[in-house]
Motif scaffolding. Structure first.
Motif, PDB file in Angstrom:
ATOM      1  N   ALA A   1       0.818  -1.215   0.000  1.00  0.00           N
ATOM      2  CA  ALA A   1       0.000   0.000   0.000  1.00  0.00           C
ATOM      3  C   ALA A   1       0.855   1.271   0.000  1.00  0.00           C
ATOM      4  CB  ALA A   1      -0.964  -0.016   1.183  1.00  0.00           C
ATOM      5  N   PRO A   2       1.856   1.400   0.904  1.00  0.00           N
ATOM      6  CA  PRO A   2       2.660   2.627   0.849  1.00  0.00           C
ATOM      7  C   PRO A   2       3.439   2.788  -0.453  1.00  0.00           C
ATOM      8  CG  PRO A   2       3.553   1.075   2.473  1.00  0.00           C
ATOM      9  CD  PRO A   2       2.216   0.567   2.070  1.00  0.00           C
ATOM     10  N   LEU A   3       3.858   1.690  -1.086  1.00  0.00           N
ATOM     11  CA  LEU A   3       4.586   1.814  -2.355  1.00  0.00           C
ATOM     12  C   LEU A   3       3.689   2.339  -3.464  1.00  0.00           C
ATOM     13  CD1 LEU A   3       6.837  -1.395  -2.462  1.00  0.00           C
ATOM     14  CD2 LEU A   3       7.537   0.950  -1.991  1.00  0.00           C
ATOM     15  N   THR A   4       2.416   1.958  -3.456  1.00  0.00           N
ATOM     16  CA  THR A   4       1.514   2.454  -4.503  1.00  0.00           C
ATOM     17  C   THR A   4       1.313   3.961  -4.405  1.00  0.00           C
ATOM     18  OG1 THR A   4      -0.483   2.080  -3.163  1.00  0.00           O
ATOM     19  CG2 THR A   4       0.260   0.274  -4.568  1.00  0.00           C
ATOM     20  N   ARG A   5       1.541   4.520  -3.212  1.00  0.00           N
ATOM     21  CA  ARG A   5       1.338   5.966  -3.019  1.00  0.00           C
ATOM     22  C   ARG A   5       2.635   6.770  -3.069  1.00  0.00           C
ATOM     23  NH1 ARG A   5      -2.393   3.714   0.947  1.00  0.00           N
ATOM     24  NH2 ARG A   5      -0.771   3.834   2.543  1.00  0.00           N
TER      25      ARG A   5
ATOM     26  N   ALA B   1       5.176   0.209 -11.282  1.00  0.00           N
ATOM     27  CA  ALA B   1       3.758   0.039 -10.931  1.00  0.00           C
ATOM     28  C   ALA B   1       3.191  -1.214 -11.586  1.00  0.00           C
ATOM     29  CB  ALA B   1       2.965   1.271 -11.368  1.00  0.00           C
ATOM     30  N   LEU B   2       3.599  -1.483 -12.826  1.00  0.00           N
ATOM     31  CA  LEU B   2       3.130  -2.672 -13.519  1.00  0.00           C
ATOM     32  C   LEU B   2       3.652  -3.941 -12.844  1.00  0.00           C
ATOM     33  CD1 LEU B   2       1.365  -3.270 -15.993  1.00  0.00           C
ATOM     34  CD2 LEU B   2       3.473  -3.484 -17.329  1.00  0.00           C
ATOM     35  N   ARG B   3       4.884  -3.889 -12.380  1.00  0.00           N
ATOM     36  CA  ARG B   3       5.442  -5.036 -11.658  1.00  0.00           C
ATOM     37  C   ARG B   3       4.688  -5.252 -10.341  1.00  0.00           C
ATOM     38  NH1 ARG B   3      11.748  -4.908 -10.254  1.00  0.00           N
ATOM     39  NH2 ARG B   3      11.735  -4.200 -12.431  1.00  0.00           N
ATOM     40  N   LEU B   4       4.447  -4.156  -9.623  1.00  0.00           N
ATOM     41  CA  LEU B   4       3.736  -4.237  -8.353  1.00  0.00           C
ATOM     42  C   LEU B   4       2.312  -4.746  -8.550  1.00  0.00           C
ATOM     43  CD1 LEU B   4       3.862  -3.547  -5.288  1.00  0.00           C
ATOM     44  CD2 LEU B   4       3.157  -1.218  -5.889  1.00  0.00           C
ATOM     45  N   TYR B   5       1.710  -4.396  -9.684  1.00  0.00           N
ATOM     46  CA  TYR B   5       0.331  -4.771 -10.001  1.00  0.00           C
ATOM     47  C   TYR B   5       0.126  -6.279  -9.960  1.00  0.00           C
ATOM     48  CZ  TYR B   5      -4.131  -4.400 -12.561  1.00  0.00           C
ATOM     49  OH  TYR B   5      -5.447  -4.455 -12.937  1.00  0.00           O
ATOM     50  N   GLN B   6       1.190  -7.044 -10.234  1.00  0.00           N
ATOM     51  CA  GLN B   6       1.062  -8.489 -10.356  1.00  0.00           C
ATOM     52  C   GLN B   6       0.712  -9.178  -9.045  1.00  0.00           C
ATOM     53  OE1 GLN B   6       4.244 -10.428 -12.635  1.00  0.00           O
ATOM     54  NE2 GLN B   6       4.928  -8.406 -13.265  1.00  0.00           N
ATOM     55  N   TRP B   7       1.117  -8.589  -7.907  1.00  0.00           N
ATOM     56  CA  TRP B   7       0.893  -9.311  -6.652  1.00  0.00           C
ATOM     57  C   TRP B   7       0.119  -8.536  -5.593  1.00  0.00           C
ATOM     58  CZ3 TRP B   7       6.054  -9.260  -8.638  1.00  0.00           C
ATOM     59  CH2 TRP B   7       6.858  -8.212  -8.205  1.00  0.00           C
ATOM     60  N   VAL B   8      -0.509  -7.423  -5.986  1.00  0.00           N
ATOM     61  CA  VAL B   8      -1.356  -6.725  -5.020  1.00  0.00           C
ATOM     62  C   VAL B   8      -2.801  -7.171  -5.200  1.00  0.00           C
ATOM     63  CG1 VAL B   8       0.163  -4.722  -4.919  1.00  0.00           C
ATOM     64  CG2 VAL B   8      -1.737  -4.736  -6.556  1.00  0.00           C
TER      65      VAL B   8
ATOM     66  N   GLU C   1      -7.145  -6.425  -5.241  1.00  0.00           N
ATOM     67  CA  GLU C   1      -7.987  -5.625  -6.140  1.00  0.00           C
ATOM     68  C   GLU C   1      -8.001  -4.145  -5.778  1.00  0.00           C
ATOM     69  OE1 GLU C   1      -9.370  -6.394  -8.951  1.00  0.00           O
ATOM     70  OE2 GLU C   1      -8.498  -8.399  -8.785  1.00  0.00           O
ATOM     71  N   ALA C   2      -8.044  -3.832  -4.472  1.00  0.00           N
ATOM     72  CA  ALA C   2      -8.104  -2.419  -4.078  1.00  0.00           C
ATOM     73  C   ALA C   2      -6.869  -1.667  -4.537  1.00  0.00           C
ATOM     74  CB  ALA C   2      -8.271  -2.308  -2.558  1.00  0.00           C
ATOM     75  N   LEU C   3      -5.691  -2.272  -4.368  1.00  0.00           N
ATOM     76  CA  LEU C   3      -4.455  -1.602  -4.771  1.00  0.00           C
ATOM     77  C   LEU C   3      -4.277  -1.612  -6.283  1.00  0.00           C
ATOM     78  CD1 LEU C   3      -1.924  -2.656  -1.985  1.00  0.00           C
ATOM     79  CD2 LEU C   3      -3.261  -0.566  -2.199  1.00  0.00           C
ATOM     80  N   ARG C   4      -4.786  -2.640  -6.945  1.00  0.00           N
ATOM     81  CA  ARG C   4      -4.766  -2.607  -8.416  1.00  0.00           C
ATOM     82  C   ARG C   4      -5.562  -1.416  -8.936  1.00  0.00           C
ATOM     83  NH1 ARG C   4      -5.297  -8.869 -10.683  1.00  0.00           N
ATOM     84  NH2 ARG C   4      -3.216  -9.528  -9.988  1.00  0.00           N
ATOM     85  N   GLN C   5      -6.710  -1.157  -8.301  1.00  0.00           N
ATOM     86  CA  GLN C   5      -7.510  -0.015  -8.712  1.00  0.00           C
ATOM     87  C   GLN C   5      -6.766   1.290  -8.458  1.00  0.00           C
ATOM     88  OE1 GLN C   5     -10.574  -0.154 -10.334  1.00  0.00           O
ATOM     89  NE2 GLN C   5     -10.020   2.006 -10.651  1.00  0.00           N
ATOM     90  N   ALA C   6      -6.067   1.365  -7.310  1.00  0.00           N
ATOM     91  CA  ALA C   6      -5.303   2.576  -6.991  1.00  0.00           C
ATOM     92  C   ALA C   6      -4.198   2.801  -8.011  1.00  0.00           C
ATOM     93  CB  ALA C   6      -4.719   2.465  -5.577  1.00  0.00           C
ATOM     94  N   ILE C   7      -3.531   1.717  -8.442  1.00  0.00           N
ATOM     95  CA  ILE C   7      -2.472   1.843  -9.456  1.00  0.00           C
ATOM     96  C   ILE C   7      -3.079   2.275 -10.785  1.00  0.00           C
ATOM     97  CG2 ILE C   7      -0.801   0.516 -10.813  1.00  0.00           C
ATOM     98  CD1 ILE C   7      -0.281  -1.155  -8.281  1.00  0.00           C
TER      99      ILE C   7
ATOM    100  N   ASP D   1      -5.782   3.991 -11.271  1.00  0.00           N
ATOM    101  CA  ASP D   1      -6.210   5.389 -11.174  1.00  0.00           C
ATOM    102  C   ASP D   1      -5.031   6.345 -11.300  1.00  0.00           C
ATOM    103  OD1 ASP D   1      -8.784   4.508 -10.806  1.00  0.00           O
ATOM    104  OD2 ASP D   1      -8.777   4.773  -8.619  1.00  0.00           O
ATOM    105  N   ARG D   2      -3.858   5.899 -10.846  1.00  0.00           N
ATOM    106  CA  ARG D   2      -2.688   6.789 -10.844  1.00  0.00           C
ATOM    107  C   ARG D   2      -1.956   6.781 -12.180  1.00  0.00           C
ATOM    108  NH1 ARG D   2       2.435   6.505  -6.568  1.00  0.00           N
ATOM    109  NH2 ARG D   2       3.733   8.016  -7.678  1.00  0.00           N
ATOM    110  N   PHE D   3      -1.921   5.612 -12.849  1.00  0.00           N
ATOM    111  CA  PHE D   3      -1.178   5.483 -14.099  1.00  0.00           C
ATOM    112  C   PHE D   3      -2.111   5.042 -15.223  1.00  0.00           C
ATOM    113  CE2 PHE D   3       1.839   4.560 -10.674  1.00  0.00           C
ATOM    114  CZ  PHE D   3       2.883   5.425 -10.982  1.00  0.00           C
ATOM    115  N   THR D   4      -1.749   5.437 -16.445  1.00  0.00           N
ATOM    116  CA  THR D   4      -2.444   4.941 -17.624  1.00  0.00           C
ATOM    117  C   THR D   4      -1.633   3.768 -18.156  1.00  0.00           C
ATOM    118  OG1 THR D   4      -3.234   7.176 -18.137  1.00  0.00           O
ATOM    119  CG2 THR D   4      -3.336   5.526 -19.897  1.00  0.00           C
ATOM    120  N   LEU D   5      -2.051   2.567 -17.798  1.00  0.00           N
ATOM    121  CA  LEU D   5      -1.279   1.382 -18.121  1.00  0.00           C
ATOM    122  C   LEU D   5      -1.702   0.812 -19.469  1.00  0.00           C
ATOM    123  CD1 LEU D   5      -1.320  -0.355 -14.611  1.00  0.00           C
ATOM    124  CD2 LEU D   5       0.496   1.041 -15.599  1.00  0.00           C
TER     125      LEU D   5
END
Length: 376
Positions: A189-193, A202-209, A211-217, A219-223
């Motif tokens: 969670a702190p890394l996503t912010r 962010a794409l690497r982090l997306y793999q193991w977070v 659903e809530a943190l995936r949504q936060a990522i 919202d922050r990036f256009t992947l």
């Protein structure tokens, strides 16, 4: 006839004679704590005043440091609060207070402008986990300090660093934090912010977070949709691999759990029994026994046994009282019974500094947390 020039009290080359300093300290020790406090604060006032006039003499600095060293805990704590943000104090005194017990050190580590990167790195090397966490939380710490924290690999200290949004963390060190977050859920969670997170990480982090943190990522990036689909596919493969291996089941269904439960109820479950279970090739009994003795969720032990590093397993063993010197043999036996897991690519990731049982249990739970960014 020559003129005798009196010594300049502001010259830093002058030092108080050792005998005179010892006499002063002896006098200070004979005073009540209130008198000692007034004396020390008086010296602090003199030092500040002398500094405002162009520099305090070395003798006064010697007195200031020596009186502080001999002062009682409560007095050192008051002084640390006073000196926490000033620029006129002796740097050696500030370093001494920063290495004192944590309640004294905390305000100094958090704010003193006299602590340089080298001083902070020394604290990371020499002082307690609590000191290291405070260094990691210090506003605007430099890249060298952040690198040292990540290299140290302590879960609690790295988590503190991840929450410090003003820390200057270089890309390579931040990438290491993202990699650690695969095992250490409290980082996620702190890394996503954190401002240092870029799109690739962010794409690497997306793999193991979750659903809530995936949504936060998102919202922050256009992947990129294609890369996002690949990340989801990789995450699915990882989840499948992690569920392979031993099946644990509930105590009512699992014979190993029932054996451990009976031993525990009879007061016969001891750390030595875990080693005996491995020698008898009863990995399930070992796992349930480790979970019971450590008051861990058996699913956490499952993940530790299937991990890419032996560090969590080492922490769990230390937490229940197994000798750290016995761990290499324990790890060898477990790998024989568990298809080579837990893996340990660098063969030494588990070789941590001394930990108390409580600290090891705390770090194990940090590593094994399975909710988005939850702490323990």
């Amino acid at each position: 006839m020559s003129t005798v020039v009196p010594p300049d009290p502001t010259k830093s080359s002058q030092a108080i004679p050792l005998s005179g300093l010892n006499q002063l300290l002896d006098l200070a020790k004979k005073r009540s704590p209130d008198d000692q406090n007034r004396l020390l604060m008086g010296v602090a006032g003199l030092y500040e005043s002398a500094g405002a006039r162009g520099g305090a003499p070395e003798a006064l600095a010697d007195i200031f440091i020596a009186l502080t060293r001999s002062a009682e805990r409560e007095i050192r704590q008051v002084l640390a609060q006073r000196l926490a943000k000033v620029e006129w104090a002796p740097a050696a005194l500030v370093r001494m207070l920063a290495a004192d017990e944590i309640e004294i050190a905390r305000p100094v580590i958090a704010a003193s402008p006299l602590l340089l990167d080298d001083d902070l790195i020394q604290l990371l090397t020499d002082c307690s986990i609590e000191h290291q966490i405070q260094v990691a939380l210090r506003p605007k710490i430099g890249a060298a300090v952040a690198r040292a924290i990540v290299a140290g690999g302590d879960p609690a200290v790295m988590t503190a660093l991840a929450t410090n949004r003003s820390a200057r963390i270089e890309t390579a060190a931040f990438a290491d934090l993202v990699n650690h977050s695969r095992q250490l859920a409290a980082l996620r969670a702190p890394l996503t912010r954190h401002p240092s997170l870029d799109e690739d990480l962010a794409l690497r982090l997306y793999q193991w977070v979750g659903e809530a943190l995936r949504q936060a990522i998102s919202d922050r990036f256009t992947l990129d949709p294609a890369r996002l689909a690949e990340a989801i596919q990789n995450a699915a493969k990882t989840a499948t691999n992690q569920t392979a291996g031993l099946e644990w089941g509930s105590a009512a269904e699992n014979p190993d759990a029932r054996v451990v439960g009976k031993l525990h109820s009879a007061g016969q479950l001891r750390p030595a029994y875990l080693i005996r279970a491995l020698r008898e090739e009863k990995l399930g009994v070992f796992a349930h026994g480790l979970a019971t003795l450590g008051r861990f969720d058996v699913a956490q032990i499952h993940r530790a046994l299937q991990g890419d590093t032996a560090r969590p397993l080492f922490l769990a063993c230390i937490a229940v009282g197994l000798d750290r010197a016995a761990f290499p043999a324990i790890l060898t036996e477990i790998r024989k019974l568990n298809k080579g897991f837990p893996r340990d690519p660098d063969s030494s990731a588990w070789r941590l500094a001394e930990r108390s049982a409580d600290q090891a249990a705390y770090e194990f739970r940090l590593l094994m947390a399975d909710v988005d960014g939850a702490s323990v």
